[in-house]
Design a protein around this motif. Structure first.
Motif, mmCIF file in Angstrom:
data_model
loop_
_atom_site.group_PDB
_atom_site.id
_atom_site.type_symbol
_atom_site.label_atom_id
_atom_site.label_comp_id
_atom_site.label_asym_id
_atom_site.label_seq_id
_atom_site.Cartn_x
_atom_site.Cartn_y
_atom_site.Cartn_z
ATOM 1 N N CYS A 1 61.344 -25.118 22.011
ATOM 2 C CA CYS A 1 61.162 -25.099 23.458
ATOM 3 C C CYS A 1 59.948 -24.264 23.853
ATOM 4 O O CYS A 1 59.416 -23.499 23.058
ATOM 5 C CB CYS A 1 62.422 -24.552 24.145
ATOM 6 S SG CYS A 1 63.862 -25.629 24.012
ATOM 7 N N ALA A 2 59.537 -24.414 25.097
ATOM 8 C CA ALA A 2 58.351 -23.719 25.596
ATOM 9 C C ALA A 2 58.541 -22.206 25.548
ATOM 10 O O ALA A 2 59.673 -21.706 25.629
ATOM 11 C CB ALA A 2 58.072 -24.159 27.038
ATOM 12 N N ASP B 1 61.777 -36.325 36.329
ATOM 13 C CA ASP B 1 60.971 -35.222 36.827
ATOM 14 C C ASP B 1 60.199 -35.607 38.087
ATOM 15 O O ASP B 1 59.338 -34.876 38.534
ATOM 16 C CB ASP B 1 59.996 -34.725 35.744
ATOM 17 C CG ASP B 1 59.140 -35.849 35.182
ATOM 18 O OD1 ASP B 1 58.167 -35.540 34.485
ATOM 19 O OD2 ASP B 1 59.474 -37.027 35.435
ATOM 20 N N ALA B 2 60.536 -36.779 38.657
ATOM 21 C CA ALA B 2 59.887 -37.182 39.903
ATOM 22 C C ALA B 2 60.474 -36.386 41.055
ATOM 23 O O ALA B 2 61.568 -35.848 40.981
ATOM 24 C CB ALA B 2 60.099 -38.675 40.144
ATOM 25 N N ALA B 3 59.733 -36.336 42.153
ATOM 26 C CA ALA B 3 60.193 -35.556 43.302
ATOM 27 C C ALA B 3 61.472 -36.135 43.852
ATOM 28 O O ALA B 3 61.611 -37.329 44.025
ATOM 29 C CB ALA B 3 59.110 -35.561 44.384
ATOM 30 N N ALA B 4 62.418 -35.304 44.123
ATOM 31 C CA ALA B 4 63.681 -35.732 44.713
ATOM 32 C C ALA B 4 63.572 -35.636 46.225
ATOM 33 O O ALA B 4 62.763 -34.883 46.758
ATOM 34 C CB ALA B 4 64.821 -34.831 44.220
ATOM 35 N N GLY C 1 65.142 -29.822 35.886
ATOM 36 C CA GLY C 1 65.980 -30.801 35.203
ATOM 37 C C GLY C 1 67.182 -30.174 34.522
ATOM 38 O O GLY C 1 67.192 -28.992 34.183
ATOM 39 N N VAL C 2 68.210 -30.987 34.315
ATOM 40 C CA VAL C 2 69.426 -30.568 33.635
ATOM 41 C C VAL C 2 69.797 -31.654 32.636
ATOM 42 O O VAL C 2 69.788 -32.848 32.960
ATOM 43 C CB VAL C 2 70.588 -30.359 34.622
ATOM 44 C CG1 VAL C 2 71.882 -30.048 33.884
ATOM 45 C CG2 VAL C 2 70.251 -29.236 35.600
ATOM 46 N N ARG D 1 62.269 -33.634 26.741
ATOM 47 C CA ARG D 1 61.034 -34.164 27.328
ATOM 48 C C ARG D 1 61.348 -35.134 28.465
ATOM 49 O O ARG D 1 60.519 -35.357 29.346
ATOM 50 C CB ARG D 1 60.199 -34.877 26.263
ATOM 51 C CG ARG D 1 59.690 -33.950 25.171
ATOM 52 C CD ARG D 1 58.641 -34.632 24.320
ATOM 53 N NE ARG D 1 58.392 -33.892 23.101
ATOM 54 C CZ ARG D 1 58.783 -34.280 21.889
ATOM 55 N NH1 ARG D 1 59.436 -35.431 21.750
ATOM 56 N NH2 ARG D 1 58.527 -33.547 20.834
ATOM 57 N N ARG D 2 62.527 -35.717 28.452
ATOM 58 C CA ARG D 2 62.919 -36.648 29.512
ATOM 59 C C ARG D 2 63.046 -35.949 30.863
ATOM 60 O O ARG D 2 62.994 -36.595 31.904
ATOM 61 C CB ARG D 2 64.254 -37.324 29.179
ATOM 62 C CG ARG D 2 64.210 -38.241 27.966
ATOM 63 C CD ARG D 2 65.605 -38.801 27.701
ATOM 64 N NE ARG D 2 65.644 -39.647 26.528
ATOM 65 C CZ ARG D 2 65.440 -40.961 26.533
ATOM 66 N NH1 ARG D 2 65.187 -41.571 27.674
ATOM 67 N NH2 ARG D 2 65.507 -41.661 25.423
ATOM 68 N N ILE D 3 63.248 -34.634 30.832
ATOM 69 C CA ILE D 3 63.378 -33.915 32.103
ATOM 70 C C ILE D 3 62.159 -33.047 32.368
ATOM 71 O O ILE D 3 62.183 -32.167 33.222
ATOM 72 C CB ILE D 3 64.679 -33.076 32.146
ATOM 73 C CG1 ILE D 3 64.742 -32.072 30.993
ATOM 74 C CG2 ILE D 3 65.892 -33.984 32.117
ATOM 75 C CD1 ILE D 3 65.987 -31.192 31.034
#
Length: 236
Positions: A96-97, A15-18, A170-171, A75-77
């Motif tokens: 899920c949310a 989830d860090a900036a790409a 994320g995917v 949660r990893r994404i």
């Protein structure tokens, strides 16, 4: 590489900036269903749509089987609102949310999700829904679907649904390892780390990580629930 429990594609959090990249994703198509409604082959549709455990592939209507839950993997994404492709009866979707949506080719699965208070659609119904907006979701989950598709169908499915995920979202792609693959109804081909990475890169995703879950890769020959998982990110 196949057989690796974890890839070294990058050490950054998914989830860090790409890095900045031009968004080349096609806009969602209007008036056509996402490719083949998750495109399970006709043989599987004739069995009632939802894979039954071995020995239960009859014409008798049976309760939908439980599916693995992948909330921890989501949660990893850094998932917020999730678009769950091939959601089944909603075992992951239920955790899920708020605002998350499931899509499944099987109307029985959709009915079960709705009976649980979840939001779910068949593919065509999703396109006509207010949820079908570009960038409306934070993440996409596609679990136990791609192994049932050929190359063209995988490409079409990802091309159809990825535009609904926001840039930087994320995917998570998940496919069974050997024991799980043997237990599935009508799989097209064994879809390992190498194929998952090829599909993701062809769809324009940045691959952040591949790993074996819940146990190391060697367990996949015996444990049905051991899966290949790929974490990717939609370009910003």
């Amino acid at each position: 590489m196949p057989g690796r429990t974890d890839s070294s594609a990058t050490t950054r959090r998914p989830d860090a900036a790409a890095p900045e990249a031009r968004d080349t994703r096609p806009a969602p198509g209007a008036g056509t269903a996402p490719h083949a409604s998750t495109a399970l082959p006709q043989a599987l549709k004739e069995q009632g749509g939802t894979p039954f455990p071995a020995g239960e592939r009859t014409g008798v209507v049976r309760p939908l089987p439980a599916r693995p839950r992948y909330r921890r993997q989501l949660r990893r994404i850094g998932a917020g609102r999730v678009l769950d492709i091939g959601c089944g009866p909603g075992d992951t979707l239920v955790g899920c949310a708020p605002g998350s949506v499931g899509i499944d080719h099987d109307p029985r699965s959709v009915h079960t999700c709705r009976a649980r208070g979840l939001t779910a659609y068949t593919a065509d119904a999703f396109l006509a829904s207010p949820h079908a907006r570009p960038g409306a979701f934070d993440a996409l989950l596609c679990a136990h679907v791609l192994e049932h598709l050929d190359d063209e169908q995988v490409e079409g499915l990802l091309r159809a649904y990825l535009p609904y995920v926001r840039p930087g979202g994320g995917v998570l792609l998940i496919t069974p390892q050997e024991a799980g693959h043997r237990a599935e109804a009508a799989p097209v081909r064994f879809t390992d780390f190498t194929l998952l990475r090829a599909f993701a890169e062809s769809a324009g995703l940045a691959v952040r990580r591949t790993y074996s879950y819940p146990l190391p890769r060697a367990a996949g020959k015996l444990l049905r629930r051991n899966v290949f998982a790929l974490v990717g990110q939609v370009p910003r």
